[in-house]
Write an enzyme that holds these catalytic residues in place. Structure first.
Site, PDB file in Angstrom:
ATOM      1  N   HIS A 101       1.057  -1.194   0.032  1.00 40.57           N
ATOM      2  CA  HIS A 101       0.019   0.051  -0.042  1.00 40.57           C
ATOM      3  C   HIS A 101       0.836   1.372   0.016  1.00 40.57           C
ATOM      4  O   HIS A 101       1.955   1.208   0.303  1.00 40.57           O
ATOM      5  CB  HIS A 101      -0.830  -0.169   1.268  1.00 40.57           C
ATOM      6  CG  HIS A 101      -0.252   0.288   2.380  1.00 40.57           C
ATOM      7  ND1 HIS A 101       0.509  -0.736   3.192  1.00 40.57           N
ATOM      8  CD2 HIS A 101      -0.001   1.287   3.300  1.00 40.57           C
ATOM      9  CE1 HIS A 101       1.027  -0.441   4.366  1.00 40.57           C
ATOM     10  NE2 HIS A 101       0.853   0.672   4.361  1.00 40.57           N
ATOM     11  N   ASP A 103       0.283   4.954   2.113  1.00 39.26           N
ATOM     12  CA  ASP A 103      -0.160   5.480   2.948  1.00 39.26           C
ATOM     13  C   ASP A 103      -1.335   6.575   2.571  1.00 39.26           C
ATOM     14  O   ASP A 103      -1.042   7.596   2.095  1.00 39.26           O
ATOM     15  CB  ASP A 103       0.572   6.075   4.280  1.00 39.26           C
ATOM     16  CG  ASP A 103       1.443   4.953   4.739  1.00 39.26           C
ATOM     17  OD1 ASP A 103       0.949   3.824   4.938  1.00 39.26           O
ATOM     18  OD2 ASP A 103       2.512   5.271   5.383  1.00 39.26           O
ATOM     19  N   HIS A 257       4.686   0.205   0.206  1.00 43.30           N
ATOM     20  CA  HIS A 257       5.361  -0.681   1.142  1.00 43.30           C
ATOM     21  C   HIS A 257       4.506  -1.574   1.907  1.00 43.30           C
ATOM     22  O   HIS A 257       3.360  -1.762   1.815  1.00 43.30           O
ATOM     23  CB  HIS A 257       6.150   0.376   2.308  1.00 43.30           C
ATOM     24  CG  HIS A 257       5.000   1.187   2.907  1.00 43.30           C
ATOM     25  ND1 HIS A 257       4.491   2.233   2.525  1.00 43.30           N
ATOM     26  CD2 HIS A 257       4.289   1.060   4.191  1.00 43.30           C
ATOM     27  CE1 HIS A 257       3.505   2.744   3.378  1.00 43.30           C
ATOM     28  NE2 HIS A 257       3.406   1.929   4.591  1.00 43.30           N
ATOM     29  N   ARG A 272       4.971   6.233  13.860  1.00 44.46           N
ATOM     30  CA  ARG A 272       4.955   6.838  12.723  1.00 44.46           C
ATOM     31  C   ARG A 272       4.725   8.453  12.777  1.00 44.46           C
ATOM     32  O   ARG A 272       3.671   8.748  13.505  1.00 44.46           O
ATOM     33  CB  ARG A 272       4.030   6.269  11.794  1.00 44.46           C
ATOM     34  CG  ARG A 272       4.389   6.501  10.310  1.00 44.46           C
ATOM     35  CD  ARG A 272       3.397   5.920   9.324  1.00 44.46           C
ATOM     36  NE  ARG A 272       2.024   6.716   9.151  1.00 44.46           N
ATOM     37  CZ  ARG A 272       0.893   5.884   8.614  1.00 44.46           C
ATOM     38  NH1 ARG A 272       0.925   4.655   8.168  1.00 44.46           N
ATOM     39  NH2 ARG A 272      -0.171   6.736   8.481  1.00 44.46           N
TER      40      ARG A 272
HETATM   41  O1  AKG Z   1       4.922  -1.852  10.352  1.00 41.72           O
HETATM   42  C1  AKG Z   1       5.559  -1.517   9.205  1.00 41.72           C
HETATM   43  O2  AKG Z   1       6.819  -2.095   9.105  1.00 41.72           O
HETATM   44  C2  AKG Z   1       5.079  -0.549   8.510  1.00 41.72           C
HETATM   45  C3  AKG Z   1       3.689  -0.135   8.848  1.00 41.72           C
HETATM   46  C4  AKG Z   1       3.098   0.839   7.813  1.00 41.72           C
HETATM   47  O3  AKG Z   1       2.577   0.478   6.807  1.00 41.72           O
HETATM   48  C5  AKG Z   1       3.216   2.360   8.141  1.00 41.72           C
HETATM   49  O4  AKG Z   1       3.934   2.606   8.881  1.00 41.72           O
HETATM   50  O5  AKG Z   1       2.797   3.001   7.259  1.00 41.72           O
HETATM   51 FE   FE2 Z   2       1.751   2.068   5.764  1.00 37.56          FE
END
Ligand code: AKG
Ligand code: FE2
Length: 286
Positions: A101, A103, A257, A272
């Site tokens: 995906h 984000d 990702h 994040r």
């Molecule tokens: O947990 C992860 O490695 C990625 C998570 C994710 O998709 C994000 O932080 O946007």
């Molecule tokens: Fe993500």
């Protein structure tokens, strides 16, 4: 202020990813150094920093040097710091990010990027992968590129998030309904022009893109099935093995990702910060 001549950039693949060393992100970084980091991000699409001692406040301060921060309508936040989203995965809350995906493409102005900091890691596993959507675009035939360049796709909060799917998260039914009402489906070009590099990038993803506008249902499904498989080709992908305190900073305008869901029953906690971007634009006529 930290100076910019210390930054060392080591590419990780020829398409995507670089390790940046010689920098402490919690420092008061000069505008020059922020400029160098931005250049590395534009060139490598996802950049990594190791051994960062970064409080939530320092993480949001660093991310805010690149733009305004987004507050996620559903996911949990750090107390007193709503710009830092918490991804806390364990047996009662497995990751829901184990699908390719980009984000937050369900809003008119999806994020330009995100800064992800490893807070607690499993002994092994829990890697994250990124794929280059400029490389994915370039690998398509010219007739396919031309066909896709005229199209728009629907990106839909409710396609990705369902009340059942949120069982392990902190979001209740009321919060979900409010978020759903506030996020009607939006349209984005299937091929967007990167606002800083001018490069064309494929901009549909398996999680938020519900359909391609103007195509019949079966045409849209077949095309999305092809594109969602295409973006996973290893030639476009870097796989990052986290170390304690590592940070990933990705350009969300030209990458996808996914988290690798292989670490349960261990716990994995990530923070994040999400930086808002601009409205995706069609490719300018040549
Ligand atoms: O947990 C992860 O490695 C990625 C998570 C994710 O998709 C994000 O932080 O946007
Ligand atoms: Fe993500």
């Amino acid at each position: 202020m930290a100076r910019s001549n210390v930054l060392e950039v080591t590419p990780l693949t020829s398409a995507i990813g670089a390790l940046l060393s010689g920098i402490n992100l919690a420092d008061d970084l000069s505008d020059d150094l922020i400029g160098d980091i931005r250049q590395a991000l534009l060139k490598h699409q996802v950049i990594f920093f190791e051994n960062q001692d970064l409080s939530p406040k320092a993480q949001s301060a660093f991310a805010a040097r690149f733009g305004d921060l987004h507050v996620h309508p559903l996911y949990g936040k750090v107390d007193g710091n709503p710009e830092i989203m918490v991804i806390d995965n364990h047996v009662d809350n497995p990751t829901d990010n184990n699908f390719w995906h980009t984000d937050v493409t369900f809003i008119e102005t999806p994020p330009m990027g995100a800064v992800l900091h490893a807070r607690q890691l499993p002994p092994v596993g829990g890697d994250t992968m990124w794929s280059s959507m400029t490389a994915a675009y370039k690998a398509l035939s010219r007739p396919m590129q031309t066909f896709l360049e005229g199209l728009e796709a629907v990106h839909d909060f409710a396609y990705a998030f369902t009340p059942q799917g949120l069982a392990g998260s902190q979001a209740g039914a009321e919060q979900y309904e409010k978020a759903r009402r506030e996020h009607p489906p939006v349209l984005h070009p299937v091929i967007r022009t990167h606002p800083e590099t001018g490069e064309p990038a494929l901009f549909v993803n398996s999680v938020f893109t519900s359909r391609i506008k103007g195509l019949r249902g079966e045409e849209s499904r077949a095309l999305m099935t092809f594109l969602n498989a295409h973006v996973q080709k290893p030639e476009f992908v870097v796989r990052w093995r986290w170390t304690p305190g590592a940070v990933a900073f990705w350009d969300n305008r030209c990458t996808q990702h996914r988290a690798v869901d292989d670490f349960l029953p261990h716990r994995r906690v990530m923070h994040r910060a999400t930086i808002l971007g601009d409205k995706p634009a069609f490719r300018a006529a040549a």
